[in-house]
Structures are given as structure tokens and as C-alpha cells.
Design an enzyme around this catalytic site. Structure first.
Site, mmCIF file in Angstrom:
data_model
loop_
_atom_site.group_PDB
_atom_site.id
_atom_site.type_symbol
_atom_site.label_atom_id
_atom_site.label_comp_id
_atom_site.label_asym_id
_atom_site.label_seq_id
_atom_site.Cartn_x
_atom_site.Cartn_y
_atom_site.Cartn_z
ATOM 1 N N SER A 113 41.801 0.277 -6.430
ATOM 2 C CA SER A 113 42.432 0.763 -5.202
ATOM 3 C C SER A 113 43.343 1.919 -5.545
ATOM 4 O O SER A 113 44.166 1.809 -6.454
ATOM 5 C CB SER A 113 43.243 -0.351 -4.526
ATOM 6 O OG SER A 113 44.091 0.185 -3.517
ATOM 7 N N SER B 53 45.720 3.478 -3.440
ATOM 8 C CA SER B 53 47.099 3.280 -2.994
ATOM 9 C C SER B 53 47.783 2.195 -3.809
ATOM 10 O O SER B 53 48.966 2.318 -4.173
ATOM 11 C CB SER B 53 47.138 2.943 -1.500
ATOM 12 O OG SER B 53 46.467 1.733 -1.221
ATOM 13 N N ASP C 147 43.558 1.239 7.231
ATOM 14 C CA ASP C 147 44.399 1.659 6.106
ATOM 15 C C ASP C 147 45.396 2.699 6.594
ATOM 16 O O ASP C 147 45.026 3.677 7.248
ATOM 17 C CB ASP C 147 43.507 2.254 5.011
ATOM 18 C CG ASP C 147 44.211 2.370 3.662
ATOM 19 O OD1 ASP C 147 45.460 2.465 3.639
ATOM 20 O OD2 ASP C 147 43.512 2.391 2.639
ATOM 21 N N GLY D 6 42.561 5.874 -1.440
ATOM 22 C CA GLY D 6 42.165 6.584 -2.660
ATOM 23 C C GLY D 6 40.720 6.354 -3.042
ATOM 24 O O GLY D 6 40.011 7.284 -3.435
#
Length: 362
Positions: free
Chosen positions: A106, A108, A269, A274
Site C-alpha cells: 500500500s 499510503s 480512498d 499509491g
């Protein structure tokens, strides 16, 4: 109300949580919550690799339920568990826990983990530019952090290899009709659809409609399409996310990717996502719209941004071309939390209600 009962066997049994303090640093990266457990899990999670450890967390579910479900969490929350690195090159290692999934990577969350590690002294800040590596379940990632006055002012993560699945495939979605979609991997699996084909604007007051449509598209993709990771056979054949994307446009000569990513079981989100930015750069590279060294700005539903770049071109398997993208953004620590569980608590591993936590569709 769906509640989660404790089991009496396994490493993460009830005794791990009772009368034990789990310390969490609360953090967000460009708007998306990515809290970090820094202490209190006093057991070694089984598994020879970090991916295997993350599968244990996913299948056991008790730690996930304890921190993610009410009364301690909510569908908006992501929590990362710091563990001892397996790869000796890594300064820290982390397992990502999202509302329904325990993903390989991930963007973020990795920015939150790097920020917490630096600002709490787990990785001492010794210069204005800090270079180190972190181990995610999906692989080792490079981090470059800009720091000033004890604060990480930018985190750039060089992500895992990202690649295309299918381009321009037909998808029948109930209540919507036929769509043309792309699929790609950027640390997790995405089905990507043009927002103009849906007639939807990407803005905060449209979030509920966007997520409902996104969940329908993800469900249809999981029923009709297939995704297989070429080097990770244990990655289940599924699509985790739907990216609703405006067509690429340019500001100051830089490509802008304005998207809304629908996350299971039903939230958008808040960050530019990302892994989604990585997946989209892989698609744009495959279509000849971006090349090595080109930059892209990922923009979220709330206007926050990741500054992205194609760092490398490579192959992840024979004939499977890929890119290695980087994603840069900033995270902010918002507080600290200590979770405790008393032996008389009737909801040791929480519960979920469909007024805020939608039912998973597949």
C-alpha cells in the site's frame, strides 16, 4: 449485528489481548488513515516470509478484528503492524490491515509507516535526506525521506514492480450495462474504468454513488475476469479495487491522474492510492503514453496529491513487462492510542453493523 468471537487456539488467542496494552500511533497520508502498531503484540507471527506472516494475520483475523472493527475501529481505518524484518536489508517491516483485505503493498500505508518510524525514533533521523529500505508483504521497497526539524516532510517510496493484466476488455455490470475496462497490478489488483463512461464526477459529494458503482464493478470483474500474479502463486485470483479514473490531462506538462478508488467493503480512498497510481502508470506505459523517467501526479477525491515517476522498466516473468514506479507524498501523525481488553468485555474482537460497514458482496 455481526460480532467476532475469540478462539482458544492459535498464536493470537484471547490471552494476547487481555490486560495487555497495544500502542498505536495514529497517522494519515494525504488524507487516508494509516495507523501503526508500534508495540504490544508480544508474539512471533508464524511464517517463514513476510507474505506468509500476512496470510496468517488474514486467515486468523483476530488482530484485524480487534483493531479494525468497532468499538476500537471503523471501516475508514487502516492499521499497520510493525514486525521484525526477515530481509536483513530492511530497517523496518510491516503488515498492512485494511477493512476487508490484508494486501501485499500500500502506498499510503507505507508512507505512514515510514513517517512514524522516523518521527518516533524507530529509525533515528540523522540527516535532511534519509535513505533506507522497508519490507512489505509484497517485497522490499526503497524509501527516500526529506526531513526538517524532526518532521518527515516528504516520503518517496519506490514501489514493487507494477504491470498490466488486460487492456480494453468488456465487462457486463448489473444496473450499468457493458463497460470497457483495463486491469493492472501496482502492489495490489485493480479494475480501471473511465469516469466519463459512467457519467460520474470525482468530487466529495459524489463519494457514496462512486463507491456503490465501484463495488458493483469490482464484483462483476471478480465474476467475469481473471487476475493471476505471475510470481506469487499464493496471491488469490481476485480484484481488490475499482479505480474510477478521469482521462489523463496535463498541467504544466505533467500528466494528472484524477481518480476515486473504491475499497472493499464500500469506501473511497481519501488519498490518491499509491498502488493505484502505480497500476495506472503501468497501463499508461503499456499504451505508450508514459515512458521511463516520466512523471505523473495522482490526485484524490479530496484533492490531495502523490508525485509519481516511472523509475525503471523490467520484466517480472517471461514476457510480462513491468515498471518500477515511485510515489511521493506526506503523512502526519495525529495522535497516539492505547488499546486494552478486559476479560469481561463481551466484544473482545469487535463487531460490525451495516449502517457503517457494508456487507462484502463476494
Amino acid at each position: 449485528m455481526s460480532s467476532s468471537k475469540s478462539n482458544t487456539d492459535g498464536i493470537l488467542d484471547h490471552n494476547v489481548f487481555v490486560n495487555n496494552t497495544i500502542r498505536i500511533v495514529n497517522c494519515h497520508a494525504e488524507g487516508e488513515c494509516g495507523d501503526v502498531i508500534i508495540s504490544g503484540i508480544l508474539v512471533d507471527i508464524p511464517g517463514d516470509t513476510l507474505w506468509e506472516k500476512s496470510r496468517y494475520i488474514a486467515n486468523d483475523s483476530r488482530l484485524r478484528n480487534y483493531v479494525l472493527q468497532e468499538p476500537r475501529g471503523g471501516v475508514f481505518r487502516h492499521v499497520n503492524l510493525l514486525v521484525k524484518p526477515i530481509n536483513p536489508k530492511a530497517a523496518v517491516a510491516f503488515i498492512i490491515m485494511e477493512p476487508e483485505d490484508t494486501p501485499p503493498m500500500s502506498g499510503s500505508n507505507s508512507i505512514c509507516v515510514a513517517t512514524v518510524a522516523l518521527e518516533t525514533g524507530i529509525i533515528p533521523i540523522t540527516s535532511d535526506i534519509m535513505n533506507f529500505q522497508m519490507e512489505s508483504p509484497g517485497g522490499l521497497v526503497d524509501v527516500t525521506a526529506k526531513c526538517s526539524g524532526g518532521k518527515a516532510t516528504q516520503i518517496r517510496v519506490t514501489n514493487v514492480p507494477s504491470f498490466v493484466g488486460d487492456v480494453g476488455v468488456r465487462l457486463e455490470v448489473e444496473g450499468i450495462g457493458a463497460l470497457t475496462v483495463d486491469t493492472a497490478y501496482g502492489g495490489d489488483s485493480f479494475v480501471v474504468v473511465n469516469s466519463e463512461d459512467l457519467g460520474l464526477d470525482i468530487r466529495p459529494d459524489n463519494a457514496k454513488h462512486l463507491v456503490e458503482v465501484g463495488m458493483s464493478i469490482t464484483q462483476a470483474a471478480n465474476e467475469q475476469l481473471k487476475f493471476v500474479h505471475p510470481t506469487n502463486e499464493s496471491f488469490a485470483s481476485h480484484f481488490s479495487f475499482c479505480m474510477i479514473a478521469k482521462p489523463i490531462f496535463y498541467e504544466g506538462g505533467v500528466a494528472i491522474s484524477h481518480t476515486a478508488v473504491a475499497i472493499q467493503p464500500g469506501k473511497i480512498d481519501r488519498s490518491p492510492t499509491g498502488t493505484g497510481c502505480s497500476a495506472r502508470m503501468a497501463l499508461l506505459h503499456a499504451k505508450g503514453q508514459l515512458k521511463k523517467g516520466d512523471k505523473m501526479i495522482g490526485r484524490s477525491i479530496i484533492g490531495s496529491q502523490f508525485h509519481c515517476c516511472i523509475e525503471e522498466e523490467l520484466e517480472v516473468a517471461s514476457g510480462v513487462k513491468a515498471i518500477r514506479p515511485s510515489i511521493a507524498g506526506q503523512a502526519w501523525i495525529t495522535g497516539t492510542t492505547e488499546h486494552r481488553l478486559h476479560s469481561t468485555d463481551p466484544y473482545p474482537f469487535g463487531y460490525r453493523l451495516t449502517d457503517t460497514w457494508p456487507k462484502k458482496r463476494w
